[in-house]
Scaffold this motif. Structure first.
Motif, mmCIF file in Angstrom:
data_model
loop_
_atom_site.group_PDB
_atom_site.id
_atom_site.type_symbol
_atom_site.label_atom_id
_atom_site.label_comp_id
_atom_site.label_asym_id
_atom_site.label_seq_id
_atom_site.Cartn_x
_atom_site.Cartn_y
_atom_site.Cartn_z
ATOM 1 N N LYS A 2 52.043 36.173 47.515
ATOM 2 C CA LYS A 2 51.222 37.660 47.285
ATOM 3 C C LYS A 2 50.890 37.978 45.922
ATOM 4 C CE LYS A 2 51.099 42.192 48.606
ATOM 5 N NZ LYS A 2 51.980 43.285 48.990
ATOM 6 N N PRO A 3 49.655 37.988 45.419
ATOM 7 C CA PRO A 3 49.502 38.891 44.050
ATOM 8 C C PRO A 3 50.100 40.319 44.071
ATOM 9 C CG PRO A 3 47.210 38.492 45.081
ATOM 10 C CD PRO A 3 48.384 37.907 46.203
ATOM 11 N N LEU A 4 50.781 40.500 42.975
ATOM 12 C CA LEU A 4 51.041 41.625 42.641
ATOM 13 C C LEU A 4 50.258 42.494 41.932
ATOM 14 C CD1 LEU A 4 55.180 40.693 42.295
ATOM 15 C CD2 LEU A 4 53.872 41.952 44.122
ATOM 16 N N LEU A 5 50.098 43.836 41.903
ATOM 17 C CA LEU A 5 49.422 44.568 40.956
ATOM 18 C C LEU A 5 50.107 44.670 39.768
ATOM 19 C CD1 LEU A 5 47.064 46.493 40.514
ATOM 20 C CD2 LEU A 5 48.381 48.376 41.314
ATOM 21 N N TYR A 6 49.321 44.365 38.512
ATOM 22 C CA TYR A 6 49.889 44.512 37.119
ATOM 23 C C TYR A 6 49.720 45.715 36.660
ATOM 24 C CZ TYR A 6 51.571 43.026 32.570
ATOM 25 O OH TYR A 6 52.130 42.882 31.292
ATOM 26 N N GLY A 7 48.561 46.306 36.989
ATOM 27 C CA GLY A 7 48.221 47.634 36.200
ATOM 28 C C GLY A 7 46.584 47.745 36.173
ATOM 29 N N VAL A 8 46.229 48.822 35.422
ATOM 30 C CA VAL A 8 44.582 49.121 35.239
ATOM 31 C C VAL A 8 44.515 49.008 33.776
ATOM 32 C CG1 VAL A 8 43.015 50.640 35.672
ATOM 33 C CG2 VAL A 8 44.817 50.652 37.502
ATOM 34 N N MET A 9 43.435 48.103 33.522
ATOM 35 C CA MET A 9 43.028 48.085 32.143
ATOM 36 C C MET A 9 41.645 48.438 31.724
ATOM 37 S SD MET A 9 42.930 44.389 29.940
ATOM 38 C CE MET A 9 44.671 44.303 29.865
ATOM 39 N N GLY A 10 41.649 49.219 30.594
ATOM 40 C CA GLY A 10 40.323 49.756 30.042
ATOM 41 C C GLY A 10 40.142 49.081 28.684
ATOM 42 N N ARG A 11 38.763 48.881 28.555
ATOM 43 C CA ARG A 11 38.057 48.320 27.362
ATOM 44 C C ARG A 11 37.648 49.341 26.310
ATOM 45 N NH1 ARG A 11 33.614 44.689 28.364
ATOM 46 N NH2 ARG A 11 32.257 46.500 27.744
ATOM 47 N N PHE A 12 38.183 49.266 25.242
ATOM 48 C CA PHE A 12 37.507 50.434 24.164
ATOM 49 C C PHE A 12 36.777 49.865 23.041
ATOM 50 C CE2 PHE A 12 41.045 52.424 26.551
ATOM 51 C CZ PHE A 12 40.641 53.501 26.548
ATOM 52 N N GLU A 13 35.895 50.507 22.401
ATOM 53 C CA GLU A 13 34.950 50.096 21.512
ATOM 54 C C GLU A 13 35.582 50.010 20.064
ATOM 55 O OE1 GLU A 13 32.024 48.426 21.706
ATOM 56 O OE2 GLU A 13 32.265 48.515 23.877
ATOM 57 N N THR A 14 36.406 51.059 19.664
ATOM 58 C CA THR A 14 36.853 51.397 18.482
ATOM 59 C C THR A 14 38.370 51.600 18.667
ATOM 60 O OG1 THR A 14 36.556 53.623 18.448
ATOM 61 C CG2 THR A 14 34.638 52.399 17.795
ATOM 62 N N HIS A 129 49.650 35.120 31.321
ATOM 63 C CA HIS A 129 49.667 36.501 31.296
ATOM 64 C C HIS A 129 48.757 37.038 32.460
ATOM 65 C CE1 HIS A 129 50.201 40.872 30.221
ATOM 66 N NE2 HIS A 129 51.275 40.525 29.689
ATOM 67 N N PRO A 130 49.310 38.150 33.106
ATOM 68 C CA PRO A 130 48.132 38.657 34.187
ATOM 69 C C PRO A 130 46.799 39.229 33.563
ATOM 70 C CG PRO A 130 50.342 39.402 34.738
ATOM 71 C CD PRO A 130 50.503 38.491 33.623
ATOM 72 N N VAL A 131 47.027 39.580 32.168
ATOM 73 C CA VAL A 131 45.746 40.073 31.629
ATOM 74 C C VAL A 131 44.743 39.152 31.315
ATOM 75 C CG1 VAL A 131 46.843 42.390 30.994
ATOM 76 C CG2 VAL A 131 46.853 40.146 29.371
ATOM 77 N N PHE A 132 44.986 37.823 31.069
ATOM 78 C CA PHE A 132 44.092 36.905 30.922
ATOM 79 C C PHE A 132 43.070 36.707 32.152
ATOM 80 C CE2 PHE A 132 47.654 34.463 28.596
ATOM 81 C CZ PHE A 132 47.634 35.321 27.384
ATOM 82 N N ASN A 133 43.325 37.379 33.289
ATOM 83 C CA ASN A 133 42.492 37.004 34.608
ATOM 84 C C ASN A 133 41.287 38.228 34.222
ATOM 85 O OD1 ASN A 133 43.863 34.600 35.225
ATOM 86 N ND2 ASN A 133 45.120 36.137 36.623
ATOM 87 N N THR A 134 41.638 39.223 33.728
ATOM 88 C CA THR A 134 40.555 40.246 33.603
ATOM 89 C C THR A 134 39.091 39.915 32.891
ATOM 90 O OG1 THR A 134 41.432 41.231 31.482
ATOM 91 C CG2 THR A 134 42.290 41.981 33.577
ATOM 92 N N PRO A 135 38.233 40.421 33.421
ATOM 93 C CA PRO A 135 37.017 40.305 32.776
ATOM 94 C C PRO A 135 37.075 40.753 31.172
ATOM 95 C CG PRO A 135 36.682 41.709 34.624
ATOM 96 C CD PRO A 135 38.062 41.222 34.531
ATOM 97 N N HIS A 136 36.090 39.883 30.421
ATOM 98 C CA HIS A 136 36.135 40.381 28.988
ATOM 99 C C HIS A 136 37.371 40.516 28.134
ATOM 100 C CE1 HIS A 136 31.912 41.325 30.378
ATOM 101 N NE2 HIS A 136 32.111 42.212 31.131
ATOM 102 N N PHE A 137 38.364 40.013 28.609
ATOM 103 C CA PHE A 137 39.664 40.064 27.713
ATOM 104 C C PHE A 137 39.392 39.209 26.562
ATOM 105 C CE2 PHE A 137 44.104 39.230 26.737
ATOM 106 C CZ PHE A 137 44.384 40.239 26.533
ATOM 107 N N GLY A 138 38.523 38.177 26.804
ATOM 108 C CA GLY A 138 38.469 37.004 25.585
ATOM 109 C C GLY A 138 37.923 38.163 24.183
ATOM 110 N N LEU A 139 37.389 39.192 24.483
ATOM 111 C CA LEU A 139 37.053 40.049 23.461
ATOM 112 C C LEU A 139 38.074 40.688 22.657
ATOM 113 C CD1 LEU A 139 33.861 41.786 25.102
ATOM 114 C CD2 LEU A 139 33.862 39.999 23.509
ATOM 115 N N ALA A 140 39.526 40.619 23.172
ATOM 116 C CA ALA A 140 40.336 41.275 22.490
ATOM 117 C C ALA A 140 40.890 40.468 21.260
ATOM 118 C CB ALA A 140 41.518 41.289 23.546
#
Length: 181
Positions: A2-14, A129-140
């Motif tokens: 079962k997948p586990l909730l890792y957290g909530v992630m937000g993207r910032f511009e600056t 790492h779980p954050v690799f699955n989030t959309p647009h994380f390659g912009l990090a």
């Protein structure tokens, strides 16, 4: 599994928006588990996240001392105990001739301790790492800044995702998403 909730992630511009969001969240809840991702070192991010001081300098010092002492005693043992040779009437324990190798061993071992200490303290190598699955994380790695509000210990689903999505949006995050392992 079962997948586990890792957290909530937000993207910032600056980076300023990221730092302002972290400081605001820290004022409201100092015990909140936060992770930030940026393409380069952001001034003040360590203090804003309230990260503990790095142990790398201590690890480097220990590696240098072990290397220097090991290099010195290796030469001393070879010259005095293992194979004593009286060359030119000098004493067997002629420490000035041991200085170059002692110094080089100290520098070598300190550098290796710093590299391996950094890798271990960063949890590397990490294939997944779980954050690799989030959309647009390659912009990090290019030009965006991400903030993740973590769930409870051991991946428990004890986080109100609607609340944190709303809070991150109010703080200026674009497209907050849930992160699942």
């Amino acid at each position: 599994m079962k997948p586990l909730l890792y957290g909530v992630m937000g993207r910032f511009e600056t980076p300023e928006a990221l730092l302002d969001a972290i400081r605001t969240l820290r004022r409201e809840n100092p015990d909140l588990r936060l992770e930030a991702f940026a393409p380069y070192a952001v001034e003040g991010l360590t203090e804003a996240l309230a990260l503990p001081p790095s142990r790398i300098p201590l690890i480097t010092l220990a590696g240098g001392l072990v290397g220097g002492l090991g290099g010195f005693f290796m030469q001393w043992y070879a010259a005095v105990v293992s194979f004593p040779e009286n060359i030119g009437g000098r004493p067997l324990n002629s420490w000035p001739m041991f200085i170059p190798v002692t110094f080089e061993m100290a520098v070598l071992c300190a550098a290796l301790a710093a590299v391996f200490g950094m890798l271990l303290s960063n949890g590397l190598p990490r294939i997944y790492h779980p954050v690799f699955n989030t959309p647009h994380f390659g912009l990090a790695t290019r030009d965006r800044y991400f903030l993740c509000v973590r769930s409870g210990p051991a991946g428990t689903d004890k986080i109100n995702t609607e609340h944190w999505t709303r809070v991150l949006t109010q703080l200026g995050a674009q497209t907050p998403v849930e992160v699942w392992s």
